[in-house]
Design a protein around this motif. Structure first.
Motif, short mmCIF file in Angstrom:
data_model
loop_
_atom_site.label_atom_id
_atom_site.label_comp_id
_atom_site.label_asym_id
_atom_site.label_seq_id
_atom_site.Cartn_x
_atom_site.Cartn_y
_atom_site.Cartn_z
N ALA A 188 0.85 -1.19 0.00
CA ALA A 188 0.00 0.00 0.00
C ALA A 188 0.88 1.24 0.00
O ALA A 188 1.82 1.34 0.80
CB ALA A 188 -0.93 0.01 1.21
N ARG A 189 0.58 2.16 -0.88
CA ARG A 189 1.31 3.43 -0.96
C ARG A 189 0.40 4.55 -0.48
O ARG A 189 -0.72 4.70 -0.99
CB ARG A 189 1.80 3.71 -2.37
CG ARG A 189 2.82 2.68 -2.86
CD ARG A 189 3.45 3.08 -4.18
NE ARG A 189 4.52 2.17 -4.54
CZ ARG A 189 5.77 2.27 -4.10
NH1 ARG A 189 6.10 3.28 -3.31
NH2 ARG A 189 6.68 1.40 -4.46
N SER A 190 0.89 5.29 0.52
CA SER A 190 0.07 6.34 1.11
C SER A 190 0.96 7.48 1.58
O SER A 190 2.09 7.26 2.03
CB SER A 190 -0.74 5.79 2.30
OG SER A 190 -1.37 6.83 3.01
N VAL A 191 0.43 8.70 1.50
CA VAL A 191 1.16 9.86 2.00
C VAL A 191 1.26 9.83 3.52
O VAL A 191 2.19 10.38 4.12
CB VAL A 191 0.48 11.16 1.52
CG1 VAL A 191 -0.91 11.29 2.13
CG2 VAL A 191 1.31 12.39 1.85
N HIS A 192 0.33 9.14 4.16
CA HIS A 192 0.35 9.06 5.61
C HIS A 192 1.31 8.00 6.12
O HIS A 192 1.52 7.88 7.33
CB HIS A 192 -1.06 8.77 6.14
CG HIS A 192 -2.06 9.81 5.76
ND1 HIS A 192 -3.26 9.52 5.17
CD2 HIS A 192 -2.01 11.16 5.86
CE1 HIS A 192 -3.93 10.63 4.92
NE2 HIS A 192 -3.19 11.64 5.35
N ALA A 193 1.89 7.22 5.19
CA ALA A 193 2.91 6.25 5.58
C ALA A 193 4.30 6.87 5.61
O ALA A 193 5.28 6.18 5.91
CB ALA A 193 2.90 5.06 4.63
N CYS A 194 4.39 8.17 5.33
CA CYS A 194 5.67 8.88 5.41
C CYS A 194 5.95 9.25 6.87
O CYS A 194 5.03 9.57 7.63
CB CYS A 194 5.64 10.13 4.54
SG CYS A 194 5.30 9.80 2.79
N ALA A 195 7.21 9.20 7.22
CA ALA A 195 7.60 9.47 8.61
C ALA A 195 7.32 10.93 8.95
O ALA A 195 7.52 11.84 8.13
CB ALA A 195 9.07 9.16 8.81
#
Length: 346
Positions: A229-236
């Motif tokens: 899953a690719r998500s902007v919220h998975a960025c640190a």
């Protein structure tokens, strides 16, 4: 004076250490919110996927701006498509899930359909994990896995310790005698159930407002499914301030307060004992503060006077001079006029 200042600093430093001590009960009572994780690498990175959870449209005001549809992933060569949610059960409730009790149908977080049947590949979980640079979410407790042909053939042909051929009945007997015989994805009844692992990756593309989930593969027994899953919220990001903990602003404010207290208390003590000052003169740098106060008062008075003059001009009032200075100016004007008249006559 130096001894007094040192003592005051030591006392305030001790108070600050006690205030920021790790043994404070309020800090130990805090916990990591669900569907969030802190990096296991020790970098302090924080991940929050709560904004990627899909909620029903009638779930309330707090979720009005959230996603209201389930996520879908195409199986392509696998031949089946998947429907799932992140950290929660699917929005569109499912029924008649194969091998799952009716009481657990509302907990299904990922499933696929095959020949008109619904197969669960995991129930909801908010236990987001950080393993190194990987951010993982695992669902367990899906439909029974079943036995693949390769697994059945391997079990039927596997020789036993006494030289005889092992059978499925012998495996069942050994499983009953040894609960740890099967894999860890079995339930209390010894049934292997489908599970799902989602690996999240940072996606900084501004065009992708919602997570994109892709099917990676499954094991030969079709028991464990893997997704990306690719998500902007998975960025640190930085971990938000926790209730009960002291934030950077509080630390700076406390340091500033300590400095101000040391300055005023130390200055008053010095002026009172050494200079024998009394009243307001006990304050440190009294002349400086008094001059600043006088300057502020002068500026205020001039500003008020300027405002009153502008108000009077707008109303059409003019100032009228009176007194000796006004009469002298009038006499001087008359004298100049008479002098000009005399020069004109000549």
């Amino acid at each position: 004076m130096r001894a007094f200042t040192t003592a005051v600093l030591a006392l305030l430093a001790g108070s600050a250490n006690a205030y920021f001590s790790d043994d404070e009960p309020s800090t130990t009572s805090t916990h990591v919110p669900a569907c969030t994780a802190t990096s296991s690498t020790g970098s302090g990175a924080f991940f929050d996927l709560r904004r990627d959870i899909a909620w029903p449209a009638d779930s309330g005001k707090e979720h009005k701006s959230a996603i209201h549809k389930d996520y879908h992933a195409r199986g392509y060569d696998y031949g089946k498509n998947f429907t799932m949610n992140i950290c929660s059960s699917v929005v569109d409730r499912v029924t008649d899930v194969v091998g799952v009790d009716e009481s657990r149908w509302s907990n299904v977080s990922a499933y696929y359909m095959s020949q008109g049947n619904i197969y669960s590949i995991g129930s909801e979980s908010m236990d987001l994990k950080s393993r190194g640079r990987k951010l993982l979410l695992q669902y367990t407790g899906g439909s029974p896995c079943g036995e693949s042909k390769k697994r059945l053939e391997a079990r039927d042909d596997r020789p036993a310790s006494d030289g005889s051929v092992r059978t499925m009945e012998k495996d069942d007997e050994e499983r009953a005698e040894n609960p740890e015989y099967e894999h860890s994805d079995t339930d209390e009844d010894g049934v292997r159930r489908k599970s799902t692992i989602i690996s999240f990756h940072c996606d900084r593309d501004p065009g992708n407002s919602h997570p994109l989930i892709s099917f990676v593969g499954t094991d030969p027994d079709e028991c464990a499914y893997f997704f990306e899953a690719r998500s902007v919220h998975a960025c640190a990001s930085a971990e938000p301030h926790k209730p009960g903990n002291v934030g950077p602003g509080s630390v700076f404010g406390l340091i500033l307060l300590i400095a101000v207290l040391v300055y005023f208390i130390g200055g008053i003590f010095f002026n009172r004992t050494v200079n024998h000052a009394r009243g307001w003169r006990q304050l440190p740098n009294y002349s400086l503060w008094a001059g600043m106060w006088s300057s502020i008062c002068d500026i205020f008075i001039r500003a008020v006077s300027a405002c009153f003059r502008k108000i009077n001009r707008r109303r059409g009032y003019t100032s009228v001079r009176s007194g000796p200075s006004a009469r002298d100016s009038d006499d001087e004007a008359n004298r100049l006029i008479d002098q000009l008249d005399e020069e004109w006559d000549n």
